[in-house]
Design a protein around this motif. Structure first.
Motif, PDB file in Angstrom:
ATOM      1  N   CYS A 151      -4.217  84.711  66.592  1.00 53.40           N
ATOM      2  CA  CYS A 151      -4.474  85.811  67.539  1.00 53.40           C
ATOM      3  C   CYS A 151      -5.714  86.598  67.127  1.00 53.40           C
ATOM      4  O   CYS A 151      -5.871  86.962  65.966  1.00 53.40           O
ATOM      5  N   ARG A 152      -6.588  86.875  68.080  1.00 55.63           N
ATOM      6  CA  ARG A 152      -7.851  87.560  67.793  1.00 55.63           C
ATOM      7  C   ARG A 152      -7.616  88.953  67.231  1.00 55.63           C
ATOM      8  O   ARG A 152      -8.323  89.388  66.316  1.00 55.63           O
ATOM      9  N   TYR A 153      -6.657  89.635  67.790  1.00 52.48           N
ATOM     10  CA  TYR A 153      -6.365  91.002  67.311  1.00 52.48           C
ATOM     11  C   TYR A 153      -5.929  90.946  65.849  1.00 52.48           C
ATOM     12  O   TYR A 153      -6.435  91.699  64.997  1.00 52.48           O
ATOM     13  N   PHE A 154      -4.997  90.059  65.565  1.00 51.52           N
ATOM     14  CA  PHE A 154      -4.469  89.918  64.211  1.00 51.52           C
ATOM     15  C   PHE A 154      -5.587  89.544  63.230  1.00 51.52           C
ATOM     16  O   PHE A 154      -5.708  90.133  62.146  1.00 51.52           O
ATOM     17  N   ARG A 155      -6.415  88.587  63.609  1.00 51.52           N
ATOM     18  CA  ARG A 155      -7.481  88.123  62.707  1.00 51.52           C
ATOM     19  C   ARG A 155      -8.492  89.229  62.419  1.00 51.52           C
ATOM     20  O   ARG A 155      -8.948  89.383  61.288  1.00 51.52           O
ATOM     21  N   TYR A 156      -8.846  90.007  63.471  1.00 47.74           N
ATOM     22  CA  TYR A 156      -9.835  91.067  63.275  1.00 47.74           C
ATOM     23  C   TYR A 156      -9.321  92.117  62.294  1.00 47.74           C
ATOM     24  O   TYR A 156     -10.039  92.530  61.377  1.00 47.74           O
ATOM     25  N   ILE A 157      -8.105  92.550  62.460  1.00 46.71           N
ATOM     26  CA  ILE A 157      -7.546  93.600  61.599  1.00 46.71           C
ATOM     27  C   ILE A 157      -7.411  93.083  60.165  1.00 46.71           C
ATOM     28  O   ILE A 157      -7.705  93.806  59.197  1.00 46.71           O
ATOM     29  N   CYS A 158      -6.985  91.844  60.029  1.00 45.92           N
ATOM     30  CA  CYS A 158      -6.784  91.293  58.682  1.00 45.92           C
ATOM     31  C   CYS A 158      -8.094  91.075  57.932  1.00 45.92           C
ATOM     32  O   CYS A 158      -8.087  90.969  56.697  1.00 45.92           O
ATOM     33  N   LYS A 159      -9.212  91.005  58.642  1.00 50.83           N
ATOM     34  CA  LYS A 159     -10.513  90.836  57.983  1.00 50.83           C
ATOM     35  C   LYS A 159     -11.082  92.152  57.466  1.00 50.83           C
ATOM     36  O   LYS A 159     -12.055  92.150  56.696  1.00 50.83           O
ATOM     37  N   GLN A 160     -10.497  93.255  57.881  1.00 47.95           N
ATOM     38  CA  GLN A 160     -11.041  94.550  57.480  1.00 47.95           C
ATOM     39  C   GLN A 160     -10.703  94.843  56.015  1.00 47.95           C
ATOM     40  O   GLN A 160      -9.574  94.649  55.582  1.00 47.95           O
ATOM     41  N   ASP A 161     -11.723  95.268  55.307  1.00 44.10           N
ATOM     42  CA  ASP A 161     -11.528  95.596  53.891  1.00 44.10           C
ATOM     43  C   ASP A 161     -11.477  97.116  53.754  1.00 44.10           C
ATOM     44  O   ASP A 161     -12.505  97.790  53.742  1.00 44.10           O
ATOM     45  N   HIS A 162     -10.266  97.625  53.672  1.00 44.78           N
ATOM     46  CA  HIS A 162     -10.072  99.071  53.590  1.00 44.78           C
ATOM     47  C   HIS A 162      -9.307  99.382  52.310  1.00 44.78           C
ATOM     48  O   HIS A 162      -8.198  98.868  52.098  1.00 44.78           O
ATOM     49  N   PRO A 163      -9.862 100.204  51.435  1.00 41.33           N
ATOM     50  CA  PRO A 163      -9.249 100.436  50.128  1.00 41.33           C
ATOM     51  C   PRO A 163      -7.825 100.975  50.190  1.00 41.33           C
ATOM     52  O   PRO A 163      -6.982 100.629  49.373  1.00 41.33           O
ATOM     53  N   VAL A 164      -7.553 101.826  51.180  1.00 43.28           N
ATOM     54  CA  VAL A 164      -6.221 102.425  51.290  1.00 43.28           C
ATOM     55  C   VAL A 164      -5.236 101.471  51.958  1.00 43.28           C
ATOM     56  O   VAL A 164      -4.060 101.399  51.582  1.00 43.28           O
ATOM     57  N   LEU A 165      -5.712 100.715  52.930  1.00 38.93           N
ATOM     58  CA  LEU A 165      -4.828  99.857  53.723  1.00 38.93           C
ATOM     59  C   LEU A 165      -4.800  98.400  53.253  1.00 38.93           C
ATOM     60  O   LEU A 165      -4.170  97.560  53.899  1.00 38.93           O
ATOM     61  N   ARG A 166      -5.461  98.109  52.155  1.00 35.89           N
ATOM     62  CA  ARG A 166      -5.543  96.722  51.691  1.00 35.89           C
ATOM     63  C   ARG A 166      -4.160  96.120  51.451  1.00 35.89           C
ATOM     64  O   ARG A 166      -3.864  95.009  51.873  1.00 35.89           O
TER      65      ARG A 166
END
Length: 412
Positions: free
Chosen positions: A377-392
């Protein structure tokens, strides 16, 4: 009820579900008023021969009211009623409606004493045999008088809460409240037995019944208002009954039965998340299944797409449902949505927009998207690619949950 009365009542309640005001803040303007006066219903035919002087009088009244020229308006009103006195009974039937319209204008502008006098005057305009439409109109006039009395009662109740029970003023205020409550109950009681949407009147009446400890009376009024088939379908009626039962600490099953009907009328109502919680706590399996349906139903509506609580509930409940071996429940809800939810909720555009505006919301949606559409899923893939220190760590847990629970490739 005449066309005029129906339009008057409709203008009072049609947005209410927030209970909007019948008059604009700028003044009185009713383009349908003259049309109605020109075609008063009398005995199944239209009375079209109103005197030109009557018509002119009405125009002058409206113009004076719009300009807040009260002395002139009062003079024209006097002339109008004099014309009616000199006319036949058919023409007189319009008098209470005009008086009520004038009273509503006065109420809107805070002129309560003048409004009360106008309503009292309208109450006396009865001629010949009373028709059903006349009776409803008189009930409506009396109910508005009841609202004015309720307003006085509410002020006295507030005063009473600030007084010592041993104070002489307390007894005086208490007696005044009793007098106004009796008058109000008489004036409101007749109207709310007539089929219609009477939200502000019902709420006022029930508040007074509860204040004086008449729980049975309040319950009966609200139950009839919600369930009597003669009354039009009204979501607020079920909301009022539910809130009353909740205050009474009614059994969960009773609360569920009320909200189930509200769900059928307005599946996106804000109480649906509370409905879900009640269903989730129930011991019945069909309630658990309905709890999943309710969450999907809420998120079908555009106005709920940003409701993070709904997404949190759905993400959590999807996992619980699948862990409970109820894949069929999820598939049943998803099959009717899989052709439009991906673009409605889970497009690349929404992934970028949600991540930018509300990262917590984006994470909850990503989990739901992954469970329903898989890791592709595009939505799932986009969010999972984000590198966020708090939300990792959270994103890592989302990946694991999708791998374990996705209905696209179970066990992948």
């Amino acid at each position: 009820m005449s066309d005029f009365s129906e339009e008057l009542i409709r203008s009072k309640t049609e947005d209410d579900q927030e209970e909007s005001c019948v008059l604009s803040a700028t003044g009185m303007y009713f383009p349908w008023l003259q049309k109605h006066i020109d075609t008063v219903e009398t005995g199944g035919k239209k009375e079209k021969d109103f005197a030109q002087t009557t018509s002119a009088c009405l125009n002058r009244i409206q113009e004076a009211l719009l300009k807040h020229q009260w002395p002139q308006a009062a003079g024209y009103m006097h002339s109008y009623f004099q014309i009616l006195e000199d006319s036949d009974s058919h023409k007189r039937q319009a008098a209470p409606e005009i008086s009520l319209q004038h009273a509503l204008y006065l109420l809107h502008h805070g002129m309560l004493e003048d409004a009360n006098r106008n309503l009292s005057r309208a109450e006396t305009w009865r001629y010949g045999e009373k028709s059903s439409s006349q009776e409803v109109l008189i009930n409506l006039v009396q109910a508005y008088k009841g609202l004015l009395q309720y307003y006085t009662w509410s002020k006295k109740k507030m005063e009473l809460s600030n007084l010592d029970e041993d104070d002489y003023a307390y007894n005086t205020a208490s007696q005044t409240m009793l007098n106004h409550s009796w008058k109000t109950s008489v004036n409101l009681g007749a109207l709310i037995q007539t089929p219609g949407v009477w939200d502000p009147f019902v709420k006022s009446y029930v508040e007074m019944l509860e204040f004086y400890g008449d729980q049975d009376g309040a319950r009966e009024v609200l139950t009839n208002y919600a369930y009597d088939e003669k009354f039009p379908s009204n979501p607020n009626a079920h909301v009022y009954l539910y809130n009353f039962l909740k205050r009474e600490k009614a059994p969960r099953e009773k609360l569920i039965s009320v909200l189930k009907i509200l769900y059928q009328i307005v599946p996106s109502h804000k109480l649906m998340l509370e409905f879900h919680r009640l269903l989730r706590k129930s011991e019945k399996k069909d309630h658990h299944k309905l709890g999943l349906e309710v969450l999907f139903g809420v998120l079908d509506f555009a106005g709920c797409t940003k409701n993070i609580t709904a997404w949190k509930y759905l993400a959590k409940y999807l996992r619980q449902t699948l862990m409970g071996n109820h894949l069929a429940w999820v598939q049943e809800e998803w099959n009717s949505r899989k052709t439009w939810w991906p673009s409605f909720h889970f497009s690349s555009f929404w992934a970028k927009s949600d991540w930018k505006e509300d990262k917590a919301l984006a994470c909850e949606k990503a989990l739901v998207a992954g469970i329903l559409l898989g890791k592709g899923c595009r939505y799932f893939r986009y969010i999972c690619k984000q590198d966020h220190p708090v939300l990792r760590k959270k994103i890592r847990r989302i990946r694991k949950s999708v791998k374990k629970h996705s209905i696209v490739n179970p066990g992948l």
